[in-house]
Design a protein around this motif. Structure first.
Motif, PDB file in Angstrom:
ATOM      1  N   THR A 219       2.350 -11.615   4.648  1.00  0.00           N
ATOM      2  CA  THR A 219       2.384 -10.968   3.344  1.00  0.00           C
ATOM      3  C   THR A 219       3.267 -11.766   2.393  1.00  0.00           C
ATOM      4  OG1 THR A 219       4.258  -9.571   3.988  1.00  0.00           O
ATOM      5  CG2 THR A 219       2.050  -8.685   4.345  1.00  0.00           C
ATOM      6  N   PHE A 396      -5.035  -4.618   5.040  1.00  0.00           N
ATOM      7  CA  PHE A 396      -4.847  -5.388   3.806  1.00  0.00           C
ATOM      8  C   PHE A 396      -4.407  -4.445   2.709  1.00  0.00           C
ATOM      9  CE2 PHE A 396      -6.274  -7.116  -0.246  1.00  0.00           C
ATOM     10  CZ  PHE A 396      -5.750  -8.407  -0.192  1.00  0.00           C
ATOM     11  N   GLN A 403      -2.776   0.891   2.478  1.00  0.00           N
ATOM     12  CA  GLN A 403      -3.418  -0.117   3.306  1.00  0.00           C
ATOM     13  C   GLN A 403      -4.801   0.352   3.760  1.00  0.00           C
ATOM     14  OE1 GLN A 403      -0.781  -0.844   6.575  1.00  0.00           O
ATOM     15  NE2 GLN A 403       0.585  -2.154   5.390  1.00  0.00           N
ATOM     16  N   PHE A 475      -1.647  -9.374   4.516  1.00  0.00           N
ATOM     17  CA  PHE A 475      -2.202  -8.810   5.740  1.00  0.00           C
ATOM     18  C   PHE A 475      -1.070  -8.297   6.630  1.00  0.00           C
ATOM     19  CE2 PHE A 475      -4.780 -12.261   4.166  1.00  0.00           C
ATOM     20  CZ  PHE A 475      -6.063 -11.742   4.163  1.00  0.00           C
TER      21      PHE A 475
END
Length: 592
Positions: A219, A396, A403, A475
Protein backbone atom coordinates in the motif's frame (compact mmCIF):
# COMPACT_ATOMS: atom_id res chain seq x y z
CA UNK A 1 -48.64 -106.62 -43.54
CA UNK A 2 -45.47 -108.48 -44.31
CA UNK A 3 -43.41 -107.40 -47.31
CA UNK A 4 -40.47 -109.13 -48.93
CA UNK A 5 -39.41 -105.85 -50.57
CA UNK A 6 -39.46 -103.49 -47.57
CA UNK A 7 -38.33 -104.59 -44.10
CA UNK A 8 -40.06 -102.01 -42.01
CA UNK A 9 -38.96 -103.52 -38.71
CA UNK A 10 -35.33 -103.50 -39.80
CA UNK A 11 -35.63 -99.87 -40.92
CA UNK A 12 -37.12 -98.88 -37.55
CA UNK A 13 -34.44 -100.77 -35.71
CA UNK A 14 -31.73 -99.12 -37.84
CA UNK A 15 -33.17 -95.65 -37.19
CA UNK A 16 -33.28 -96.36 -33.47
CA UNK A 17 -29.71 -97.61 -33.59
CA UNK A 18 -28.55 -94.44 -35.41
CA UNK A 19 -30.32 -92.20 -32.89
CA UNK A 20 -28.76 -94.07 -30.00
CA UNK A 21 -25.37 -93.80 -31.67
CA UNK A 22 -25.72 -90.02 -31.98
CA UNK A 23 -26.78 -89.65 -28.35
CA UNK A 24 -23.99 -91.97 -27.33
CA UNK A 25 -21.40 -89.91 -29.23
CA UNK A 26 -22.67 -86.67 -27.66
CA UNK A 27 -22.67 -88.24 -24.19
CA UNK A 28 -19.19 -89.73 -24.69
CA UNK A 29 -17.96 -86.25 -25.77
CA UNK A 30 -19.39 -84.71 -22.60
CA UNK A 31 -17.78 -87.48 -20.58
CA UNK A 32 -14.39 -86.94 -22.21
CA UNK A 33 -14.46 -83.10 -22.16
CA UNK A 34 -16.44 -82.57 -18.97
CA UNK A 35 -18.53 -79.96 -20.81
CA UNK A 36 -22.25 -79.95 -21.25
CA UNK A 37 -21.93 -77.12 -23.80
CA UNK A 38 -18.75 -77.49 -25.80
CA UNK A 39 -19.68 -75.53 -28.92
CA UNK A 40 -22.11 -72.90 -30.11
CA UNK A 41 -24.29 -75.62 -31.66
CA UNK A 42 -24.94 -77.07 -28.20
CA UNK A 43 -26.47 -73.84 -26.84
CA UNK A 44 -25.58 -70.61 -28.64
CA UNK A 45 -26.58 -68.26 -25.80
CA UNK A 46 -24.80 -70.10 -23.00
CA UNK A 47 -21.77 -70.79 -25.18
CA UNK A 48 -21.48 -67.06 -25.99
CA UNK A 49 -21.76 -66.03 -22.33
CA UNK A 50 -19.27 -68.62 -21.16
CA UNK A 51 -16.74 -67.75 -23.86
CA UNK A 52 -16.93 -64.06 -22.98
CA UNK A 53 -16.57 -64.71 -19.26
CA UNK A 54 -13.63 -67.05 -19.82
CA UNK A 55 -11.93 -64.20 -21.69
CA UNK A 56 -12.71 -61.84 -18.79
CA UNK A 57 -11.23 -64.32 -16.32
CA UNK A 58 -8.01 -64.40 -18.33
CA UNK A 59 -7.95 -60.59 -18.41
CA UNK A 60 -8.45 -60.48 -14.65
CA UNK A 61 -5.53 -62.87 -14.34
CA UNK A 62 -3.42 -60.28 -16.20
CA UNK A 63 -4.77 -57.62 -13.82
CA UNK A 64 -3.57 -59.75 -10.93
CA UNK A 65 -0.11 -59.79 -12.47
CA UNK A 66 -0.22 -55.99 -12.82
CA UNK A 67 -1.25 -55.65 -9.17
CA UNK A 68 1.68 -57.81 -8.21
CA UNK A 69 4.03 -55.56 -10.17
CA UNK A 70 2.54 -52.47 -8.51
CA UNK A 71 2.94 -54.06 -5.08
CA UNK A 72 6.62 -54.66 -5.85
CA UNK A 73 7.11 -50.98 -6.79
CA UNK A 74 5.37 -49.84 -3.63
CA UNK A 75 7.39 -52.19 -1.46
CA UNK A 76 10.64 -50.77 -2.86
CA UNK A 77 9.47 -47.16 -2.42
CA UNK A 78 8.17 -47.88 1.08
CA UNK A 79 11.43 -49.49 2.16
CA UNK A 80 13.42 -46.64 0.64
CA UNK A 81 11.36 -43.91 2.32
CA UNK A 82 11.45 -45.75 5.65
CA UNK A 83 15.23 -45.87 5.43
CA UNK A 84 15.34 -42.18 4.56
CA UNK A 85 13.31 -41.38 7.68
CA UNK A 86 15.94 -43.15 9.78
CA UNK A 87 18.71 -41.10 8.15
CA UNK A 88 16.77 -37.83 8.50
CA UNK A 89 16.23 -38.57 12.17
CA UNK A 90 19.96 -39.08 12.59
CA UNK A 91 20.57 -35.88 10.63
CA UNK A 92 18.23 -33.96 12.91
CA UNK A 93 19.97 -35.38 15.98
CA UNK A 94 23.29 -34.04 14.66
CA UNK A 95 21.76 -30.59 14.25
CA UNK A 96 20.50 -30.73 17.83
CA UNK A 97 24.02 -31.57 18.98
CA UNK A 98 25.34 -28.65 16.94
CA UNK A 99 23.29 -26.24 19.10
CA UNK A 100 25.52 -26.93 22.10
CA UNK A 101 28.13 -24.24 22.85
CA UNK A 102 31.69 -25.22 22.04
CA UNK A 103 30.78 -27.80 19.39
CA UNK A 104 32.84 -27.49 16.20
CA UNK A 105 30.32 -26.95 13.36
CA UNK A 106 32.87 -27.98 10.72
CA UNK A 107 33.26 -31.46 12.20
CA UNK A 108 29.52 -31.99 12.50
CA UNK A 109 29.08 -30.73 8.95
CA UNK A 110 31.31 -33.56 7.71
CA UNK A 111 28.92 -36.04 9.30
CA UNK A 112 25.94 -34.18 7.86
CA UNK A 113 27.46 -34.33 4.38
CA UNK A 114 27.78 -38.11 4.66
CA UNK A 115 24.17 -38.40 5.78
CA UNK A 116 23.06 -36.21 2.87
CA UNK A 117 24.92 -38.52 0.51
CA UNK A 118 23.22 -41.53 2.09
CA UNK A 119 19.77 -40.01 1.54
CA UNK A 120 20.58 -39.32 -2.10
CA UNK A 121 21.91 -42.86 -2.53
CA UNK A 122 18.76 -44.39 -1.06
CA UNK A 123 16.55 -42.22 -3.25
CA UNK A 124 18.48 -43.10 -6.41
CA UNK A 125 18.50 -46.84 -5.73
CA UNK A 126 14.84 -47.20 -4.70
CA UNK A 127 13.87 -48.37 -8.18
CA UNK A 128 11.97 -51.41 -9.45
CA UNK A 129 11.82 -52.20 -13.15
CA UNK A 130 12.87 -48.64 -13.94
CA UNK A 131 10.18 -47.04 -11.76
CA UNK A 132 11.52 -44.79 -8.99
CA UNK A 133 9.01 -43.04 -6.76
CA UNK A 134 11.62 -41.24 -4.63
CA UNK A 135 13.77 -39.71 -7.36
CA UNK A 136 11.63 -38.43 -10.22
CA UNK A 137 11.82 -36.59 -13.53
CA UNK A 138 8.59 -34.60 -13.82
CA UNK A 139 8.29 -31.23 -15.55
CA UNK A 140 5.90 -29.89 -12.90
CA UNK A 141 5.61 -32.19 -9.94
CA UNK A 142 2.56 -30.30 -8.68
CA UNK A 143 0.64 -30.87 -11.91
CA UNK A 144 -1.84 -33.63 -11.08
CA UNK A 145 -1.79 -34.75 -14.70
CA UNK A 146 1.99 -35.14 -14.73
CA UNK A 147 2.93 -36.48 -11.31
CA UNK A 148 0.40 -39.32 -11.40
CA UNK A 149 1.23 -42.99 -11.88
CA UNK A 150 -1.60 -45.41 -12.70
CA UNK A 151 -1.97 -48.91 -11.28
CA UNK A 152 -4.39 -51.27 -13.04
CA UNK A 153 -6.96 -52.38 -10.47
CA UNK A 154 -9.62 -54.38 -12.31
CA UNK A 155 -11.50 -54.90 -15.56
CA UNK A 156 -15.14 -54.00 -15.90
CA UNK A 157 -17.73 -54.83 -18.55
CA UNK A 158 -20.65 -52.48 -19.10
CA UNK A 159 -24.23 -53.42 -19.90
CA UNK A 160 -23.64 -52.75 -23.60
CA UNK A 161 -20.85 -55.31 -23.66
CA UNK A 162 -17.85 -52.99 -23.79
CA UNK A 163 -14.97 -53.72 -21.42
CA UNK A 164 -12.64 -51.23 -19.77
CA UNK A 165 -9.75 -51.28 -17.35
CA UNK A 166 -10.09 -49.43 -14.06
CA UNK A 167 -7.00 -47.91 -12.49
CA UNK A 168 -5.92 -46.50 -9.15
CA UNK A 169 -3.92 -43.25 -9.07
CA UNK A 170 -0.89 -42.45 -6.96
CA UNK A 171 0.64 -38.98 -7.07
CA UNK A 172 4.42 -39.00 -6.90
CA UNK A 173 4.52 -35.55 -5.30
CA UNK A 174 3.59 -37.41 -2.10
CA UNK A 175 6.88 -39.37 -2.07
CA UNK A 176 9.38 -37.72 -4.42
CA UNK A 177 12.38 -36.53 -2.42
CA UNK A 178 14.29 -35.14 -5.41
CA UNK A 179 12.82 -34.06 -8.74
CA UNK A 180 14.83 -32.91 -11.72
CA UNK A 181 12.78 -29.71 -12.13
CA UNK A 182 12.56 -29.11 -8.37
CA UNK A 183 9.74 -29.33 -5.90
CA UNK A 184 10.68 -32.61 -4.19
CA UNK A 185 10.08 -33.06 -0.47
CA UNK A 186 13.73 -32.22 0.27
CA UNK A 187 13.97 -29.35 -2.22
CA UNK A 188 12.74 -25.75 -2.30
CA UNK A 189 9.16 -25.54 -3.44
CA UNK A 190 9.01 -24.74 -7.14
CA UNK A 191 5.72 -22.83 -6.84
CA UNK A 192 6.99 -19.55 -5.39
CA UNK A 193 4.71 -16.84 -6.76
CA UNK A 194 7.24 -14.02 -6.28
CA UNK A 195 5.59 -10.59 -6.31
CA UNK A 196 2.42 -11.75 -8.09
CA UNK A 197 3.20 -9.37 -10.91
CA UNK A 198 3.79 -6.45 -8.55
CA UNK A 199 0.75 -6.82 -6.32
CA UNK A 200 3.10 -7.39 -3.40
CA UNK A 201 6.73 -6.52 -2.75
CA UNK A 202 8.01 -10.08 -2.28
CA UNK A 203 6.78 -13.63 -1.82
CA UNK A 204 8.24 -14.27 1.61
CA UNK A 205 11.21 -13.53 3.80
CA UNK A 206 12.62 -14.76 7.08
CA UNK A 207 12.49 -12.79 10.30
CA UNK A 208 15.30 -12.72 12.83
CA UNK A 209 14.04 -16.03 14.28
CA UNK A 210 14.21 -17.72 10.90
CA UNK A 211 10.45 -17.96 10.56
CA UNK A 212 8.99 -17.49 7.09
CA UNK A 213 6.97 -14.29 6.94
CA UNK A 214 4.52 -13.67 4.12
CA UNK A 215 4.32 -10.22 2.53
CA UNK A 216 0.59 -9.52 2.69
CA UNK A 217 0.55 -5.77 2.00
CA UNK A 218 1.52 -3.37 -0.74
CA UNK A 219 0.00 0.00 0.00
CA UNK A 220 0.98 3.60 -0.52
CA UNK A 221 -0.17 6.34 1.83
CA UNK A 222 0.19 10.07 1.41
CA UNK A 223 1.86 12.22 4.04
CA UNK A 224 0.74 15.54 5.41
CA UNK A 225 2.76 18.57 4.52
CA UNK A 226 5.37 19.00 7.24
CA UNK A 227 8.84 20.25 7.99
CA UNK A 228 11.25 20.12 10.88
CA UNK A 229 13.69 22.48 12.57
CA UNK A 230 16.02 22.44 15.55
CA UNK A 231 15.31 24.50 18.65
CA UNK A 232 18.13 26.94 19.45
CA UNK A 233 16.62 28.64 22.56
CA UNK A 234 16.06 29.61 25.24
CA UNK A 235 13.82 32.54 24.39
CA UNK A 236 12.77 35.23 26.92
CA UNK A 237 9.97 37.71 26.27
CA UNK A 238 10.88 40.61 28.64
CA UNK A 239 9.08 43.47 26.92
CA UNK A 240 5.48 43.59 25.73
CA UNK A 241 6.83 44.49 22.27
CA UNK A 242 8.89 41.30 22.07
CA UNK A 243 7.13 39.15 19.51
CA UNK A 244 7.44 36.63 16.68
CA UNK A 245 4.97 37.20 13.85
CA UNK A 246 4.37 35.22 10.63
CA UNK A 247 1.74 34.17 8.16
CA UNK A 248 0.62 30.54 8.09
CA UNK A 249 -0.76 29.12 4.83
CA UNK A 250 -2.33 25.68 4.84
CA UNK A 251 -3.74 23.26 2.29
CA UNK A 252 -3.42 24.97 -1.06
CA UNK A 253 -3.50 22.75 -4.13
CA UNK A 254 -0.35 21.35 -5.68
CA UNK A 255 -0.45 22.14 -9.43
CA UNK A 256 1.51 18.98 -10.16
CA UNK A 257 -1.19 16.86 -8.51
CA UNK A 258 -4.44 18.22 -9.89
CA UNK A 259 -5.69 20.22 -12.83
CA UNK A 260 -6.83 23.86 -12.50
CA UNK A 261 -8.43 25.64 -10.83
CA UNK A 262 -5.97 25.60 -7.94
CA UNK A 263 -7.08 26.72 -4.49
CA UNK A 264 -4.52 28.99 -2.82
CA UNK A 265 -5.20 27.63 0.63
CA UNK A 266 -6.11 29.41 3.84
CA UNK A 267 -3.84 32.12 5.26
CA UNK A 268 -3.75 33.16 8.93
CA UNK A 269 -1.53 35.80 10.52
CA UNK A 270 -0.11 34.59 13.83
CA UNK A 271 1.75 36.23 16.74
CA UNK A 272 3.73 34.85 19.66
CA UNK A 273 4.33 37.40 22.49
CA UNK A 274 4.55 37.58 26.27
CA UNK A 275 0.80 37.18 26.67
CA UNK A 276 0.80 33.96 24.64
CA UNK A 277 3.80 32.59 26.54
CA UNK A 278 2.22 33.41 29.89
CA UNK A 279 -1.02 31.76 28.83
CA UNK A 280 0.74 28.55 27.83
CA UNK A 281 3.58 28.58 30.40
CA UNK A 282 2.17 30.52 33.36
CA UNK A 283 5.09 29.79 35.69
CA UNK A 284 7.89 30.34 33.15
CA UNK A 285 8.10 34.14 33.65
CA UNK A 286 8.04 34.74 29.89
CA UNK A 287 10.83 32.26 29.10
CA UNK A 288 10.65 29.38 26.63
CA UNK A 289 13.47 27.28 28.03
CA UNK A 290 13.20 23.94 26.26
CA UNK A 291 12.10 22.55 22.94
CA UNK A 292 9.14 20.91 24.69
CA UNK A 293 8.03 24.37 25.89
CA UNK A 294 8.41 25.77 22.39
CA UNK A 295 6.29 22.90 21.01
CA UNK A 296 3.53 23.76 23.47
CA UNK A 297 3.57 27.45 22.55
CA UNK A 298 3.71 26.82 18.80
CA UNK A 299 0.94 24.25 18.96
CA UNK A 300 -1.21 26.74 20.89
CA UNK A 301 -1.05 29.33 18.13
CA UNK A 302 -0.97 26.93 15.16
CA UNK A 303 -3.89 24.65 16.05
CA UNK A 304 -6.72 27.15 15.41
CA UNK A 305 -5.14 27.97 12.04
CA UNK A 306 -5.01 24.33 10.88
CA UNK A 307 -1.50 23.16 11.84
CA UNK A 308 0.22 21.37 14.71
CA UNK A 309 3.60 21.25 16.41
CA UNK A 310 5.01 18.03 17.85
CA UNK A 311 8.17 16.31 18.95
CA UNK A 312 9.69 13.52 16.83
CA UNK A 313 9.73 9.98 18.21
CA UNK A 314 12.06 7.34 16.76
CA UNK A 315 12.50 3.62 17.36
CA UNK A 316 15.56 2.38 19.22
CA UNK A 317 15.46 -0.98 17.45
CA UNK A 318 14.75 -2.91 20.65
CA UNK A 319 11.05 -2.31 20.94
CA UNK A 320 11.44 1.04 22.73
CA UNK A 321 11.23 4.60 21.42
CA UNK A 322 12.89 7.91 22.22
CA UNK A 323 12.33 11.55 21.22
CA UNK A 324 14.91 13.46 19.19
CA UNK A 325 16.02 16.22 21.54
CA UNK A 326 15.56 19.80 20.32
CA UNK A 327 13.90 18.65 17.06
CA UNK A 328 10.44 20.11 16.33
CA UNK A 329 8.01 19.11 13.58
CA UNK A 330 5.30 21.35 12.18
CA UNK A 331 2.54 19.82 10.03
CA UNK A 332 -0.80 20.73 8.54
CA UNK A 333 -3.81 19.27 10.33
CA UNK A 334 -5.69 18.90 7.03
CA UNK A 335 -8.85 20.10 8.76
CA UNK A 336 -9.30 23.26 6.73
CA UNK A 337 -11.99 21.74 4.56
CA UNK A 338 -9.75 22.12 1.50
CA UNK A 339 -8.45 19.31 -0.72
CA UNK A 340 -4.78 20.21 -0.64
CA UNK A 341 -2.08 19.40 1.87
CA UNK A 342 0.28 22.35 2.28
CA UNK A 343 2.23 24.18 4.97
CA UNK A 344 3.93 27.51 4.65
CA UNK A 345 5.59 29.91 7.10
CA UNK A 346 6.12 33.29 5.45
CA UNK A 347 6.77 36.91 6.45
CA UNK A 348 8.54 35.76 9.62
CA UNK A 349 9.78 38.56 11.88
CA UNK A 350 11.24 38.36 15.35
CA UNK A 351 11.40 41.52 17.54
CA UNK A 352 13.31 41.41 20.81
CA UNK A 353 13.71 37.66 20.74
CA UNK A 354 15.10 34.94 18.47
CA UNK A 355 12.75 32.76 16.41
CA UNK A 356 14.89 29.90 17.75
CA UNK A 357 15.14 27.87 14.54
CA UNK A 358 11.76 28.73 13.06
CA UNK A 359 12.20 30.05 9.48
CA UNK A 360 10.21 30.81 6.37
CA UNK A 361 9.46 27.47 4.71
CA UNK A 362 6.92 25.90 2.44
CA UNK A 363 6.16 22.29 1.56
CA UNK A 364 3.43 20.27 -0.14
CA UNK A 365 2.15 17.01 1.27
CA UNK A 366 2.53 13.89 -0.85
CA UNK A 367 -0.37 12.42 -2.76
CA UNK A 368 -0.80 8.76 -1.78
CA UNK A 369 -3.60 7.84 -4.14
CA UNK A 370 -1.33 6.55 -6.88
CA UNK A 371 1.25 3.76 -6.99
CA UNK A 372 3.47 2.05 -9.54
CA UNK A 373 3.67 -1.74 -9.74
CA UNK A 374 6.95 -3.23 -10.90
CA UNK A 375 5.83 -6.14 -13.04
CA UNK A 376 7.64 -9.45 -13.33
CA UNK A 377 6.14 -12.57 -14.97
CA UNK A 378 4.62 -15.13 -12.62
CA UNK A 379 2.70 -18.37 -12.73
CA UNK A 380 -0.43 -19.36 -10.85
CA UNK A 381 0.62 -22.93 -10.21
CA UNK A 382 -1.32 -26.08 -9.68
CA UNK A 383 -1.63 -26.86 -6.00
CA UNK A 384 -1.41 -30.62 -6.35
CA UNK A 385 -5.01 -31.04 -5.24
CA UNK A 386 -7.38 -29.48 -7.76
CA UNK A 387 -7.55 -28.50 -11.40
CA UNK A 388 -8.31 -24.89 -10.47
CA UNK A 389 -4.92 -24.65 -8.82
CA UNK A 390 -3.56 -22.18 -6.31
CA UNK A 391 -5.98 -19.48 -5.16
CA UNK A 392 -4.71 -15.91 -4.92
CA UNK A 393 -6.79 -13.40 -2.99
CA UNK A 394 -6.38 -9.79 -1.91
CA UNK A 395 -8.27 -6.70 -0.83
CA UNK A 396 -8.09 -3.36 -2.61
CA UNK A 397 -9.00 0.09 -1.37
CA UNK A 398 -8.43 3.74 -2.22
CA UNK A 399 -8.61 6.80 0.03
CA UNK A 400 -10.15 5.06 2.99
CA UNK A 401 -13.08 3.56 1.10
CA UNK A 402 -14.21 0.16 2.41
CA UNK A 403 -11.96 -2.63 1.20
CA UNK A 404 -13.25 -5.02 -1.44
CA UNK A 405 -12.15 -8.63 -1.75
CA UNK A 406 -10.91 -10.27 -4.97
CA UNK A 407 -9.73 -13.75 -5.89
CA UNK A 408 -8.31 -15.54 -8.91
CA UNK A 409 -6.79 -18.93 -9.59
CA UNK A 410 -5.13 -20.87 -12.39
CA UNK A 411 -8.40 -21.57 -14.16
CA UNK A 412 -9.27 -17.87 -14.13
CA UNK A 413 -5.92 -16.92 -15.66
CA UNK A 414 -6.12 -19.68 -18.28
CA UNK A 415 -9.63 -18.67 -19.28
CA UNK A 416 -8.67 -14.98 -19.44
CA UNK A 417 -5.67 -15.56 -21.71
CA UNK A 418 -6.85 -18.74 -23.48
CA UNK A 419 -3.96 -20.94 -22.31
CA UNK A 420 -3.32 -23.84 -19.98
CA UNK A 421 -0.08 -22.79 -18.28
CA UNK A 422 -1.41 -20.41 -15.62
CA UNK A 423 1.20 -17.83 -16.68
CA UNK A 424 0.89 -14.06 -16.68
CA UNK A 425 3.73 -13.24 -19.05
CA UNK A 426 3.60 -9.55 -20.01
CA UNK A 427 2.82 -6.22 -18.43
CA UNK A 428 -0.16 -5.94 -20.79
CA UNK A 429 -1.55 -9.22 -19.48
CA UNK A 430 -1.09 -8.03 -15.90
CA UNK A 431 -3.00 -4.87 -16.81
CA UNK A 432 -5.80 -7.00 -18.27
CA UNK A 433 -5.89 -9.22 -15.18
CA UNK A 434 -6.14 -6.29 -12.74
CA UNK A 435 -8.70 -4.55 -14.92
CA UNK A 436 -10.87 -7.66 -15.05
CA UNK A 437 -10.81 -7.92 -11.27
CA UNK A 438 -11.16 -4.41 -9.84
CA UNK A 439 -12.12 -1.94 -12.57
CA UNK A 440 -15.88 -2.48 -12.27
CA UNK A 441 -15.85 -1.70 -8.53
CA UNK A 442 -13.49 1.29 -8.81
CA UNK A 443 -14.52 3.38 -11.83
CA UNK A 444 -12.50 6.36 -10.57
CA UNK A 445 -9.26 4.34 -10.36
CA UNK A 446 -7.06 4.46 -13.47
CA UNK A 447 -5.06 1.34 -14.33
CA UNK A 448 -2.52 2.07 -17.06
CA UNK A 449 0.61 0.50 -18.54
CA UNK A 450 3.47 2.94 -17.96
CA UNK A 451 6.30 0.95 -19.54
CA UNK A 452 7.39 -2.56 -20.44
CA UNK A 453 7.75 -3.31 -16.74
CA UNK A 454 5.49 -0.95 -14.80
CA UNK A 455 1.79 -0.38 -14.25
CA UNK A 456 0.28 2.75 -12.76
CA UNK A 457 -2.72 2.50 -10.45
CA UNK A 458 -4.11 5.84 -9.28
CA UNK A 459 -7.30 7.68 -8.62
CA UNK A 460 -8.45 9.98 -11.40
CA UNK A 461 -7.24 13.50 -10.45
CA UNK A 462 -10.21 14.95 -12.30
CA UNK A 463 -12.44 13.32 -9.70
CA UNK A 464 -10.19 12.90 -6.67
CA UNK A 465 -8.38 16.12 -5.73
CA UNK A 466 -7.34 15.06 -2.24
CA UNK A 467 -3.71 15.16 -1.15
CA UNK A 468 -1.69 14.33 1.94
CA UNK A 469 -2.53 11.99 4.78
CA UNK A 470 -6.11 11.53 3.63
CA UNK A 471 -4.94 9.69 0.52
CA UNK A 472 -4.09 6.01 0.35
CA UNK A 473 -4.23 3.22 -2.23
CA UNK A 474 -3.12 -0.35 -2.50
CA UNK A 475 -3.47 -4.02 -1.80
CA UNK A 476 -3.81 -5.74 1.56
CA UNK A 477 -4.68 -9.15 3.01
CA UNK A 478 -2.75 -10.73 0.14
CA UNK A 479 -2.96 -14.50 0.41
CA UNK A 480 -1.73 -17.41 -1.70
CA UNK A 481 -3.45 -20.62 -0.67
CA UNK A 482 -0.30 -22.78 -0.54
CA UNK A 483 1.97 -20.34 1.31
CA UNK A 484 4.23 -20.32 3.19
CA UNK A 485 6.42 -22.48 0.96
CA UNK A 486 9.68 -24.21 1.73
CA UNK A 487 12.58 -22.10 0.48
CA UNK A 488 15.44 -24.23 1.78
CA UNK A 489 17.17 -27.26 0.30
CA UNK A 490 18.26 -30.33 2.23
CA UNK A 491 21.32 -30.56 0.01
CA UNK A 492 22.34 -26.97 0.83
CA UNK A 493 22.37 -27.31 4.63
CA UNK A 494 25.80 -26.13 5.80
CA UNK A 495 26.25 -25.17 9.44
CA UNK A 496 29.98 -24.59 8.94
CA UNK A 497 29.39 -21.84 6.40
CA UNK A 498 26.16 -20.56 7.96
CA UNK A 499 26.45 -21.16 11.72
CA UNK A 500 23.80 -18.53 12.44
CA UNK A 501 21.23 -20.65 10.60
CA UNK A 502 21.53 -23.72 12.83
CA UNK A 503 18.17 -23.02 14.41
CA UNK A 504 16.55 -22.42 11.04
CA UNK A 505 18.00 -25.68 9.70
CA UNK A 506 16.64 -27.54 12.71
CA UNK A 507 13.13 -26.16 12.15
CA UNK A 508 13.43 -27.08 8.49
CA UNK A 509 14.37 -30.66 9.37
CA UNK A 510 11.31 -30.94 11.59
CA UNK A 511 9.20 -29.97 8.60
CA UNK A 512 10.77 -32.27 6.00
CA UNK A 513 10.92 -35.18 8.44
CA UNK A 514 7.17 -34.86 8.89
CA UNK A 515 6.74 -34.73 5.10
CA UNK A 516 8.70 -37.96 4.74
CA UNK A 517 6.59 -39.59 7.47
CA UNK A 518 3.41 -38.44 5.72
CA UNK A 519 4.70 -39.85 2.42
CA UNK A 520 5.45 -43.21 4.04
CA UNK A 521 1.98 -43.29 5.58
CA UNK A 522 0.48 -42.59 2.16
CA UNK A 523 2.49 -45.45 0.65
CA UNK A 524 1.36 -47.77 3.43
CA UNK A 525 -2.28 -46.90 2.84
CA UNK A 526 -1.87 -47.42 -0.90
CA UNK A 527 -0.14 -50.76 -0.33
CA UNK A 528 -3.05 -51.87 1.84
CA UNK A 529 -5.46 -50.97 -0.93
CA UNK A 530 -3.37 -52.94 -3.45
CA UNK A 531 -3.52 -55.99 -1.16
CA UNK A 532 -7.28 -55.67 -0.80
CA UNK A 533 -7.69 -55.28 -4.55
CA UNK A 534 -5.49 -58.31 -5.18
CA UNK A 535 -7.62 -60.46 -2.86
CA UNK A 536 -10.78 -59.17 -4.49
CA UNK A 537 -9.42 -59.85 -7.97
CA UNK A 538 -8.59 -63.45 -7.06
CA UNK A 539 -12.05 -63.94 -5.56
CA UNK A 540 -13.61 -62.42 -8.66
CA UNK A 541 -11.78 -64.86 -10.92
CA UNK A 542 -12.98 -67.77 -8.82
CA UNK A 543 -16.56 -66.50 -8.91
CA UNK A 544 -16.44 -66.15 -12.70
CA UNK A 545 -15.05 -69.67 -13.06
CA UNK A 546 -17.83 -71.06 -10.86
CA UNK A 547 -20.45 -69.15 -12.81
CA UNK A 548 -19.12 -70.41 -16.14
CA UNK A 549 -19.04 -73.96 -14.73
CA UNK A 550 -22.70 -73.76 -13.81
CA UNK A 551 -23.52 -72.78 -17.37
CA UNK A 552 -21.49 -75.29 -19.41
CA UNK A 553 -20.00 -78.00 -17.18
CA UNK A 554 -21.49 -81.47 -17.50
CA UNK A 555 -22.96 -83.34 -14.54
CA UNK A 556 -20.62 -86.32 -14.67
CA UNK A 557 -22.88 -88.56 -12.55
CA UNK A 558 -25.76 -87.90 -14.94
CA UNK A 559 -23.51 -88.34 -17.99
CA UNK A 560 -22.16 -91.65 -16.67
CA UNK A 561 -25.66 -93.04 -15.99
CA UNK A 562 -26.94 -91.85 -19.35
CA UNK A 563 -23.93 -93.36 -21.13
CA UNK A 564 -24.57 -96.75 -19.52
CA UNK A 565 -28.25 -96.54 -20.45
CA UNK A 566 -27.38 -95.68 -24.04
CA UNK A 567 -24.99 -98.64 -24.21
CA UNK A 568 -27.84 -100.98 -23.10
CA UNK A 569 -30.20 -99.33 -25.57
CA UNK A 570 -27.62 -99.75 -28.30
CA UNK A 571 -27.37 -103.50 -27.52
CA UNK A 572 -31.16 -103.87 -27.57
CA UNK A 573 -31.43 -101.97 -30.84
CA UNK A 574 -28.81 -104.22 -32.38
CA UNK A 575 -30.70 -107.27 -31.25
CA UNK A 576 -33.94 -105.78 -32.64
CA UNK A 577 -32.26 -105.23 -36.00
CA UNK A 578 -31.00 -108.82 -36.04
CA UNK A 579 -34.49 -110.17 -35.23
CA UNK A 580 -36.07 -108.01 -37.95
CA UNK A 581 -33.62 -109.32 -40.53
CA UNK A 582 -34.18 -112.94 -39.38
CA UNK A 583 -37.95 -112.60 -39.87
CA UNK A 584 -37.48 -111.53 -43.49
CA UNK A 585 -35.28 -114.51 -44.18
CA UNK A 586 -37.98 -116.90 -42.84
CA UNK A 587 -40.61 -115.44 -45.16
CA UNK A 588 -38.35 -115.75 -48.16
CA UNK A 589 -37.82 -119.45 -47.40
CA UNK A 590 -41.55 -120.12 -48.06
CA UNK A 591 -40.98 -119.40 -51.75
CA UNK A 592 -37.97 -121.65 -52.18
Amino acid sequence: MTSVLTNRAAMAASATLRSIALLSNSTQLQASSGLRIGSASDNAAYWSISTTMKSDAKALGAVGDALGLARAKIDVAYQGLSSVIDVLSEFRAKLVAAQEPGVDPAKIQKELDQLKGQVESIAASSSFNGANWLSTDIDDIHDRTLDVTHVTSTMTRSANGFSALSTMEFHLSETSLFNTSGGGLLEPDSRLSLTLGGIRNSDNYRNQDGEIVIDRFNTLAGERARFEFDFTGPMTFDDPSDAITFDLVVDKDNPSDVAPPHDQGRTTSLRIDRAVVDAVLPSANGTIGTYQDYIRVLDHVLAPAGARAAQIIVSNGDGTTSPIHNRIRLSTSENSGLDGSYLEISGLTAVGVSASGLTNQQVFGTRGSGMTLSFSPFTVHLDGKSDDGVKVSFSFSANGEPQRFYEFDRSYVNALFDRDTGKVETVEEMHELLTSLIAADWPDVLIEVDSASTISIRTDPAVDRLAGGRTRIGFSNIDVSIEPLADLSFRAIDIATNPAMKGIYLNYMDTVLQKAIDGTATLGAFRKRIDMQTDFNASLIQSIEKGVGRLIDADMSDVSTRLKALQVQEQLAGQSLAIANDNTDLVMQLFN
